[in-house]
Design a protein around this motif. Structure first.
Motif, short mmCIF file in Angstrom:
data_model
loop_
_atom_site.label_atom_id
_atom_site.label_comp_id
_atom_site.label_asym_id
_atom_site.label_seq_id
_atom_site.Cartn_x
_atom_site.Cartn_y
_atom_site.Cartn_z
N ALA A 3 -20.19 63.20 -68.03
CA ALA A 3 -19.68 62.62 -66.57
C ALA A 3 -20.22 61.79 -65.02
O ALA A 3 -20.76 63.35 -65.41
CB ALA A 3 -18.04 63.07 -67.29
N PRO A 20 -11.96 63.71 -73.23
CA PRO A 20 -11.01 62.99 -72.62
C PRO A 20 -10.22 63.28 -74.16
O PRO A 20 -10.43 63.02 -75.10
CB PRO A 20 -11.18 61.15 -72.67
N HIS A 54 -14.17 63.49 -61.32
CA HIS A 54 -14.13 62.10 -62.10
C HIS A 54 -14.45 60.19 -61.82
O HIS A 54 -13.70 60.02 -61.83
CB HIS A 54 -14.81 62.24 -64.17
N GLY A 118 -14.62 55.97 -65.47
CA GLY A 118 -15.08 55.78 -66.23
C GLY A 118 -16.87 56.22 -66.56
O GLY A 118 -17.70 55.14 -67.88
N VAL A 123 -13.41 58.02 -72.40
CA VAL A 123 -12.67 58.18 -71.15
C VAL A 123 -11.60 57.36 -71.55
O VAL A 123 -11.30 57.16 -72.46
CB VAL A 123 -12.71 57.11 -69.71
#
Ligand SMILES: NC(=O)c1ccc[n+]([C@@H]2O[C@H](COP(=O)([O-])OP(=O)(O)OC[C@H]3O[C@@H](n4cnc5c(N)ncnc54)[C@H](O)[C@@H]3O)[C@@H](O)[C@H]2O)c1
Ligand SMILES: [Zn+2]
Ligand SMILES: [Zn+2]
Length: 346
Positions: A3, A20, A54, A118, A123
């Motif tokens: 990420a 995630p 992120h 994203g 995600v």
């Protein structure tokens, strides 16, 4: 997964982060196909808002896993996700306007630790039924990414400026959002669009897209607009920068009875609104965060029919691993950059 993480002022790094997990029974976990960098990401990049976030709120993906209460999507579906979400349950969220969530749960992906973004390989998407759209057949991945934020934003900027056929429009900003606003403004049939920026490459692109361009680098944008409109100004003004200067200038360019539509983000609580001028000229001021899902039923057919062709806004296609370079050139406006698309496969 990898990420893009904000690690300091003007510094991002591509880091290995935790995978995630499903954000409850109405959420999904998705694998990101493409993601873009936004002018709004630069507000975070410039620092002062904490590190470790992120980043990224513009992404298109394939569903990996859905929660038990998700009705509209399943594993394998290709979807685009609104960059702004809300509780997903209130009337306003259900009408596609999560920016005004009645439960005060408006959130932007990639702007805080509570909703990771994203610009990543995968995600988590809460309330996926309310805030995602199955990608229609034939829609390019670029158009799909633009539907997650900046095309709705530019379109709302134009729509809320109440452009009448034959009107004169002034647009501040020819960044990616401004270009979306320019193309959207043309849908309403104005006679003239005067577009203001101060970057030569952006002015050149505005002229190519049919605007009469005004170079603000000398600090006299308002005078130039007034000169070009015989002192009258414009009935419809769109602001797509967000600086105090450009919001002030936008108001100063409005003709009597005119409408100023702000979509640039300006959060200055001390912004000096010219009340007297607005009163004497009977101005209407509009400002909004994009009501992203609410615009999809309008924008998808316009893309499908070719009436809107925004894909050319992407000037750079890079790997996710190149995000540090991408942020640096986007921030410095180097290399003729307008909008960067990142591919998480590399
Ligand atoms: N309302 C929303 O929901 C929403 C959504 C996305 C982005 N935004 C906001 O829209 C704004 C524009 O986003 P973007 O991605 O196009 O950003 P950008 O920074 O790429 O574009 C801004 C443009 O404004 C120009 N500019 C800066 N100062 C100027 C001045 N004084 N006079 C004339 N031109 C000037 C710059 O040269 C640049 O081309 C940002 O504030 C962003 O946060 C709002
Ligand atoms: Zn954005
Ligand atoms: Zn809500």
């Amino acid at each position: 997964v990898r990420a893009v993480v904000l690690t300091g002022d003007r510094t991002v790094e591509v880091e290995q982060v935790d995978d995630p997990v499903l954000p409850g029974p109405r959420g999904a976990v998705v694998e990101v196909e493409r993601t873009a960098i936004c002018g709004s990401d630069l507000h975070l990049y410039h620092g002062g808002m904490g590190t470790g976030v992120h980043l990224g709120h513009e992404f298109v993906d394939r569903v990996l896993e859905v929660g038990s209460e998700v009705l509209r999507f399943g594993a394998g579906d290709r979807i685009l996700v609104s960059g702004v979400i809300g509780c997903g349950r209130c009337q306003t969220c259900r009408s596609g306007v999560p920016g005004n969530c009645e439960a005060n749960r408006t959130a932007v992906f990639g702007s805080s630790a509570s909703l990771p973004g994203g610009q990543a390989e995968a995600v988590a998407v809460p309330e996926v039924d309310e805030f995602a759209l199955a990608i229609p057949e034939g829609l390019s991945v670029e158009s799909a990414v633009l539907l997650t934020d900046i095309l709705p934003t530019g379109y709302l900027g134009a729509q809320r400026a109440r452009i009448a056929p034959g009107a004169t429009v002034v647009l501040f900003g020819l960044g990616p959002v401004g270009v979306m606003a320019l193309q959207s403004a043309q849908l309403f049939g104005p006679a003239r669009i005067l577009a203001v920026d101060r970057e030569p490459s952006r002015l050149a692109r505005g002229a190519e897209l049919g605007a009469e361009v005004i170079d603000a680098s000398g600090g006299d944008a308002v005078a130039q607009v007034l000169e070009a409109t015989k002192g009258r100004g414009a009935a419809s003004v769109i602001e797509a920068v967000g600086a105090d200067q450009t919001v002030s200038d936008a108001i100063a360019c409005a003709a009597p009875g005119g409408t100023v539509s702000v979509v640039g983000v300006n959060l200055n609580p001390a912004f000096p609104y010219p009340m007297g001028l607005a009163l004497l000229r009977s101005l209407t001021l509009s400002a909004t965060l994009a009501a992203i899902p609410a615009t999809w039923p309008t924008l998808v057919p316009l893309l499908d029919s070719g009436r809107l062709t925004p894909d050319a806004v992407f000037t750079h296609r890079l790997w996710l691993s190149e995000a540090p370079h991408a942020y640096q050139i986007f921030d410095a406006r180097q290399d003729g950059v307008l909008k960067v698309l990142l591919d998480p496969k590399g």
